[in-house]
Write an enzyme that holds these catalytic residues in place. Sequence first.
Site, short mmCIF file in Angstrom:
data_model
loop_
_atom_site.label_atom_id
_atom_site.label_comp_id
_atom_site.label_asym_id
_atom_site.label_seq_id
_atom_site.Cartn_x
_atom_site.Cartn_y
_atom_site.Cartn_z
N ASN B 204 11.76 19.51 47.41
CA ASN B 204 11.22 20.68 46.71
C ASN B 204 11.65 21.99 47.37
O ASN B 204 11.12 23.04 47.04
CB ASN B 204 9.69 20.62 46.68
CG ASN B 204 9.20 19.38 45.98
OD1 ASN B 204 9.67 19.06 44.89
ND2 ASN B 204 8.28 18.67 46.61
N HIS B 206 10.94 22.90 50.18
CA HIS B 206 9.92 23.36 51.10
C HIS B 206 10.12 22.66 52.43
O HIS B 206 10.73 21.60 52.49
CB HIS B 206 8.52 23.06 50.57
CG HIS B 206 8.16 23.91 49.42
ND1 HIS B 206 8.05 23.43 48.15
CD2 HIS B 206 7.94 25.23 49.36
CE1 HIS B 206 7.76 24.44 47.34
NE2 HIS B 206 7.70 25.55 48.04
N CYS B 241 5.71 26.89 53.31
CA CYS B 241 6.76 27.65 53.97
C CYS B 241 8.06 27.26 53.30
O CYS B 241 8.37 26.07 53.14
CB CYS B 241 6.73 27.26 55.44
SG CYS B 241 8.10 27.81 56.40
#
Lengths: 307, 307
Positions: B204, B206, B241
């Site tokens: 993803n 991430h 993040c």
Amino acid sequence: MLDWKPRRPDMLIDPFGLGKIVLDGLVFRQNFSIRSYEIGADRTASIETLMNHLQETALNHAKSVGLLGDGFGSSPEMSKRNLIWVVTRMQVLVDRYPMWGDDVQVYTWVSASAKIGMRRDWLVCDGKTGETLARASSVWVLMNKLTRRLSKIPEEVRGEIEPRFLNSDPVVDEDNRKLPKLDDNTADIVRGGLTPRWSDLDINQHVNNVKYIGWILESTPPPILESHELSSLTLEYRRECGRDSVLQSLTAVSGASIGNLGNAGDIECEHLLRLEKGAEIVRGRTEWRPKHAKDFGIVGHVPAEND
Amino acid sequence: MLDWKPRRPDMLIDPFGLGKIVLDGLVFRQNFSIRSYEIGADRTASIETLMNHLQETALNHAKSVGLLGDGFGSSPEMSKRNLIWVVTRMQVLVDRYPMWGDDVQVYTWVSASAKIGMRRDWLVCDGKTGETLARASSVWVLMNKLTRRLSKIPEEVRGEIEPRFLNSDPVVDEDNRKLPKLDDNTADIVRGGLTPRWSDLDINQHVNNVKYIGWILESTPPPILESHELSSLTLEYRRECGRDSVLQSLTAVSGASIGNLGNAGDIECEHLLRLEKGAEIVRGRTEWRPKHAKDFGIVGHVPAEND
């Protein structure tokens, strides 16, 4: 495309996965199941994962034949003399990256390399189909771990390792093109301030060879990482890197305009990792092919079974 | 020391490895052989490795029961609603870190956690002796992957997952002490400029949960990393993040003088990962025990077999 042939008739690795594999004791095999944490944003195994598997197979090969002394890959006669193997050159060709849950088989063997070194080759196959996924070849020399100087192979060490050498051509044709020394003027991208994380260190408190790939990718333009996959990698290791080193990663792109990388065809990059103080750590070359290029090929291809 | 007991008589995991293990279909087990590239400077598996194994086992558990939709760990009803699991809390206790070549067995199961979440526990055992190596417990909630907002568990999703819940106490007693919000004044060490590497990103784009540990260790004083081993870890995940985030890692040390960490006994640290812009990503607490503390204990201990 793949013209590598083993010379010994009793050791047949069919690169197209159609035949049977016969091991004669000089080739070591290890199976890996690709784990979720070994894949990247593309859902395929990363190049680091692939190289980790090569390293693990090489170490277990050495271990299985009793050539693992008090360190990683050291024979008893090497340990006596404080000699360790250091890799000076590594070439990897990847045809296809496996996915999470895929089983791969890694084959490895060693051969003589000139007079002062050893070559280690690997063949990575799909566990189900036998298809060749990747091939790799590396050159190793001996270093005295106290003086950090390179050493010839002492006769006693040669006696230990030579019976294990397979007389075969490299599984990867050596890329003899000189790797240039990049500098701030010839590089397209320079990224500085790179430091080892605690987890990048091996038991000798040096940065593990595989970790350099991550830093090389740090200066590879993101559009290449997003739109292309690494098809070939050549690394020349020149100097060790310790826990307090601060590195710069330099990349020069050729074969594509830097402003239009996402739509480019095959791309070639040259790389340099150096200490901020100037000393070279690794020179490298990478080749990249557009992602899914192979899938497009398959779409237009009628499978043989249906002919 | 270990007072966790499963409530169901048909599911017995003997924490001391003396008894037999009976699975009733709600507990999933996966075996791992520790690989050379999973160990650190200490020759033992790193905490990242341990957490990678927890993650892999959890995903294969979900996969094995058909609760893996189009993403990692998503059930079909979750996928329909764009819901994904996100971890909000993780606690890990490590009694002993395994070595290269050791076989470990990871057990995992899920339970209800309050009304809005799911608890997932893990027990890591030595494959040979059955000895408990580590225990971990985590809390997960649902998030809409489009709006990035947390969601209650819809009835249809509950219907899918609840039959899989094991009615058991957490394998780790919850550490209810509040995790403080560190700042530049309360932290002993602040390290900035931390950015995700390409290989830190999941599918993803991430940063994978496990990667945060590496950043927490970045601001942990090196004398602690050298002389101590991580015995306990508590993480509170507060915010995602992404690939362009720039982070700061803050650590405050308690239980030892910052000038004499190498000789200290048990040490406790508090941690914060935050964006340079200020938003909190992860709060954490780590506990450290002197390395070889356990070996010293064994030296003075007469093995039972010789009594």
